[in-house]
Design a protein around this motif. Structure first.
Motif, short mmCIF file in Angstrom:
data_model
loop_
_atom_site.label_atom_id
_atom_site.label_comp_id
_atom_site.label_asym_id
_atom_site.label_seq_id
_atom_site.Cartn_x
_atom_site.Cartn_y
_atom_site.Cartn_z
N ARG A 1 0.83 -1.21 0.00
CA ARG A 1 0.00 0.00 0.00
C ARG A 1 0.86 1.26 0.00
NH1 ARG A 1 -5.17 -1.11 0.40
NH2 ARG A 1 -5.76 0.98 1.08
N LYS A 2 1.98 1.21 0.69
CA LYS A 2 2.87 2.37 0.70
C LYS A 2 3.41 2.66 -0.69
CE LYS A 2 7.29 3.98 2.52
NZ LYS A 2 8.48 3.64 3.32
N ASP A 3 3.78 1.61 -1.44
CA ASP A 3 4.31 1.81 -2.79
C ASP A 3 3.27 2.43 -3.71
OD1 ASP A 3 6.85 0.80 -2.26
OD2 ASP A 3 6.24 -1.26 -2.66
N ILE A 4 2.00 2.10 -3.48
CA ILE A 4 0.94 2.66 -4.31
C ILE A 4 0.66 4.10 -3.90
CG2 ILE A 4 -1.48 2.45 -4.98
CD1 ILE A 4 -1.17 -0.58 -4.65
N ARG A 5 0.62 4.35 -2.59
CA ARG A 5 0.41 5.73 -2.13
C ARG A 5 1.48 6.67 -2.67
NH1 ARG A 5 -0.65 3.26 2.90
NH2 ARG A 5 1.46 3.78 3.61
N ASN A 6 2.73 6.18 -2.66
CA ASN A 6 3.85 7.01 -3.10
C ASN A 6 4.13 6.90 -4.59
OD1 ASN A 6 4.15 7.73 -0.42
ND2 ASN A 6 5.80 6.26 -0.03
N GLN A 7 3.37 6.04 -5.28
CA GLN A 7 3.55 5.79 -6.71
C GLN A 7 5.02 5.46 -7.03
OE1 GLN A 7 1.62 8.56 -9.36
NE2 GLN A 7 -0.23 8.63 -8.11
N ASN A 8 5.55 4.53 -6.25
CA ASN A 8 6.92 4.08 -6.46
C ASN A 8 7.02 3.20 -7.69
OD1 ASN A 8 7.74 5.34 -4.08
ND2 ASN A 8 7.33 3.53 -2.83
N SER A 9 8.04 3.43 -8.49
CA SER A 9 8.31 2.58 -9.65
C SER A 9 9.09 1.36 -9.18
CB SER A 9 9.11 3.36 -10.70
OG SER A 9 9.42 2.53 -11.79
N LYS A 10 8.61 0.17 -9.54
CA LYS A 10 9.25 -1.08 -9.12
C LYS A 10 9.79 -1.83 -10.33
CE LYS A 10 8.95 -1.98 -5.36
NZ LYS A 10 9.69 -1.53 -4.16
N LEU A 11 10.99 -2.38 -10.17
CA LEU A 11 11.58 -3.22 -11.19
C LEU A 11 10.95 -4.60 -11.08
CD1 LEU A 11 13.74 -3.65 -13.41
CD2 LEU A 11 15.33 -4.30 -11.59
N VAL A 12 10.07 -4.95 -12.01
CA VAL A 12 9.36 -6.21 -11.91
C VAL A 12 9.95 -7.29 -12.83
CG1 VAL A 12 7.24 -5.07 -11.21
CG2 VAL A 12 7.59 -5.57 -13.62
N ASN A 13 10.48 -6.90 -13.98
CA ASN A 13 11.12 -7.85 -14.92
C ASN A 13 10.23 -9.07 -15.14
OD1 ASN A 13 13.44 -6.57 -15.81
ND2 ASN A 13 14.62 -7.19 -14.02
N TYR A 14 9.01 -8.83 -15.54
CA TYR A 14 8.05 -9.91 -15.72
C TYR A 14 7.93 -10.26 -17.20
CZ TYR A 14 3.74 -12.62 -15.49
OH TYR A 14 2.81 -13.62 -15.59
N THR A 15 8.29 -11.49 -17.55
CA THR A 15 8.22 -11.92 -18.94
C THR A 15 6.77 -12.11 -19.37
OG1 THR A 15 10.38 -13.00 -18.88
CG2 THR A 15 8.85 -13.71 -20.59
N LEU A 16 6.40 -11.47 -20.46
CA LEU A 16 5.04 -11.55 -20.98
C LEU A 16 4.87 -12.67 -21.99
CD1 LEU A 16 4.35 -7.73 -21.41
CD2 LEU A 16 3.32 -9.24 -19.71
N GLN A 17 5.83 -12.78 -22.93
CA GLN A 17 5.68 -13.79 -23.98
C GLN A 17 7.05 -14.17 -24.52
OE1 GLN A 17 2.76 -15.30 -24.91
NE2 GLN A 17 4.09 -16.68 -26.06
N SER A 18 7.24 -15.47 -24.75
CA SER A 18 8.46 -16.00 -25.35
C SER A 18 8.11 -16.77 -26.63
CB SER A 18 9.19 -16.93 -24.38
OG SER A 18 9.53 -16.25 -23.18
N ASN A 19 9.11 -16.94 -27.50
CA ASN A 19 8.96 -17.74 -28.73
C ASN A 19 7.77 -17.28 -29.57
OD1 ASN A 19 11.15 -19.51 -28.18
ND2 ASN A 19 9.87 -20.55 -26.67
N TRP A 20 7.66 -15.99 -29.74
CA TRP A 20 6.50 -15.37 -30.37
C TRP A 20 6.78 -15.11 -31.85
CZ3 TRP A 20 4.75 -9.76 -28.80
CH2 TRP A 20 3.47 -9.48 -29.35
#
Length: 451
Positions: free
Chosen positions: A328-347
């Motif tokens: 909740r703190k990260d959302i209140r402060n609108q902190n940018s987070k490094l998520v590195n989440y792969t969406l699609q491979s072998n496309w």
């Protein structure tokens, strides 16, 4: 049963339960709770969460038990300050007292609900507040913790609570001299941050066996072929998406991994709106997606080819795949987070006429049953490559997701719906190119890069 409905509705609004034995027996003997209307579902959940709350409150008269729960909650087994009642029962000192008939009956009420099991928990918000404050300055919790605990049982269906919950305050309870919980007063987030408030609710992170699963979070992820989900078969549970099961319902494009395949990921993400009650803690940001050819038709062929969506790496049930859990703190402060989440491979990206060049997605704050099941229709696309051209859009298709609804808010609205393309010939202002994508609206900001 119809004659009981008004009393059930009154019970929900007042956060109390009818003394009528017939009502209690009816709620206990329901063969498929998930098939009831939302108010009856919540009446069932509230009744059993209240029973769990009363049993815990009685045990909390022993300071050693309170200290034990504090210790277990602070382990943050799922990343938040919460612990499953089932895990508390594993302790040899307290297992007997936590195994009372009343507690056992209440816990069992959350098992095998249309094939799914749910796990009640204790969540203590003040510990998260302490952690957040210590990140900014010296801070310690007030003295006297555990001397008076305020209990809230939260059913996870905010739309039912709207009549008494317009200010995000919920009824808190204390244990009286008759070993029953009684109304104490309304509790808001600010009070819970500075005082001992225990939220009794169902956990949103564990699998059907009560364990944390590797992502993607789907009930089958810890067991690829459980008995009720055989290969190529159907699925069960409130979160089962019949458009995804059996496997043939969403086929794999035959050219996956061919035709100059590319991969991409979300790099940084900022969340600007909780879309979640403070009673549930962090916001779980999730995604569902499918791959489409340029016209949403099989292999991109012109009509009368059938409308087909292809399986993406974000294949899941209605609660989607978790991208990141934002405090909740990260959302209140609108902190940018490094998520590195792969969406699609072998496309496949080379042949825009036949490859699945569109990655159509929805990103949302996910909640488990009984939260609202939203089933928006995704519009199709005009065929710009196969004459004769027409003004007819290809068929709409459904991408459902489960996210709680509350009147007067946008909680169950997605953070964003959109698409990415992997062929530069299709990239335009309304279609983001996969390797340089940038999404920014009032709810969310993120960028994508190739990987």
């Amino acid at each position: 049963m119809k004659s009981l409905i008004p009393r059930l509705i009154t019970a929900i609004v007042l956060f109390t339960f009818p003394a009528c034995q017939k009502t209690e027996q009816a709620l206990q003997s329901i063969p498929n709770v998930a098939a009831l209307n939302i108010r009856d579902q919540v009446a069932y959940i509230d009744r059993h969460l209240r029973a769990i709350t009363e049993e815990l409150a009685i045990l909390c008269s022993e300071k050693e038990f309170v200290s034990f729960v504090h210790t277990e909650v602070k382990k943050k087994f799922d990343g938040e300050y919460e612990v499953l009642i089932n895990d508390l029962k594993k302790n040899s000192r307290w297992s007997g007292k936590l195994g009372s008939p009343k507690m056992s009956n209440a816990l069992n009420a959350f098992k095998n609900i249309d094939g799914n099991n749910y796990y009640p928990q204790v969540y203590i918000p003040m510990f998260q507040h302490e952690e957040d404050m210590k990140e900014d300055k010296d801070y310690s919790l007030p003295q006297g913790l555990g001397e008076q605990i305020i209990y809230i049982y939260y059913n996870g269906a905010a739309e039912i609570d709207t009549a008494t919950n317009t200010a995000e305050s919920y009824p808190g309870y204390i244990l009286n001299s008759n070993n029953q919980i009684e109304y104490w007063g309304m509790v808001n987030e600010a009070y819970a941050n500075e005082n001992e408030v225990w939220i009794i609710s169902t956990n949103e992170s564990v699998n059907n066996n009560g364990y944390i699963c590797p992502d993607p979070f789907i009930p089958e992820s810890c067991n690829p072929n459980p008995p009720d989900n055989p290969p190529g078969g159907g699925c069960t549970g409130p979160d089962c998406d019949p458009n995804e099961y059996p496997a043939s319902a969403t086929p794999i494009h035959p050219d996956m991994g061919l035709h100059n395949p590319v991969s991409f990921k979300i790099e940084y993400m900022t969340i600007k709106d909780h879309k979640e009650s403070w009673l549930a803690g962090a916001s779980e940001i999730a995604i569902r997606a499918k791959l489409n050819c340029h016209n949403n038709l099989e292999l991109g062929n012109p009509r009368p080819a059938p409308s087909i969506q292809y399986k993406s790496d974000q294949y899941s049930n209605y609660i989607g795949n978790k991208i990141y859990k934002f405090k909740r703190k990260d959302i209140r402060n609108q902190n940018s987070k490094l998520v590195n989440y792969t969406l699609q491979s072998n496309w496949p990206s080379q042949f825009y006429l036949s490859d699945p060049v569109y990655f159509d997605y929805v990103i949302f704050e996910r909640d488990i049953w009984p939260a609202t099941l939203n089933k928006p229709k995704r519009t199709g696309r005009k065929d710009l490559f196969h004459p004769p051209y027409t003004d007819q859009f290809s068929d709409a298709w459904e991408q459902g997701y489960r996210s709680q609804k509350k009147t007067g808010t946008t909680w169950n609205y997605p953070y964003v719906t959109g698409d990415f393309v992997n062929n530069i010939l299709l990239a335009a202002s309304q279609h983001k190119f996969y390797a340089t994508g940038y999404v920014n609206n009032e709810y969310i900001t993120f960028n994508t890069v190739g990987n």
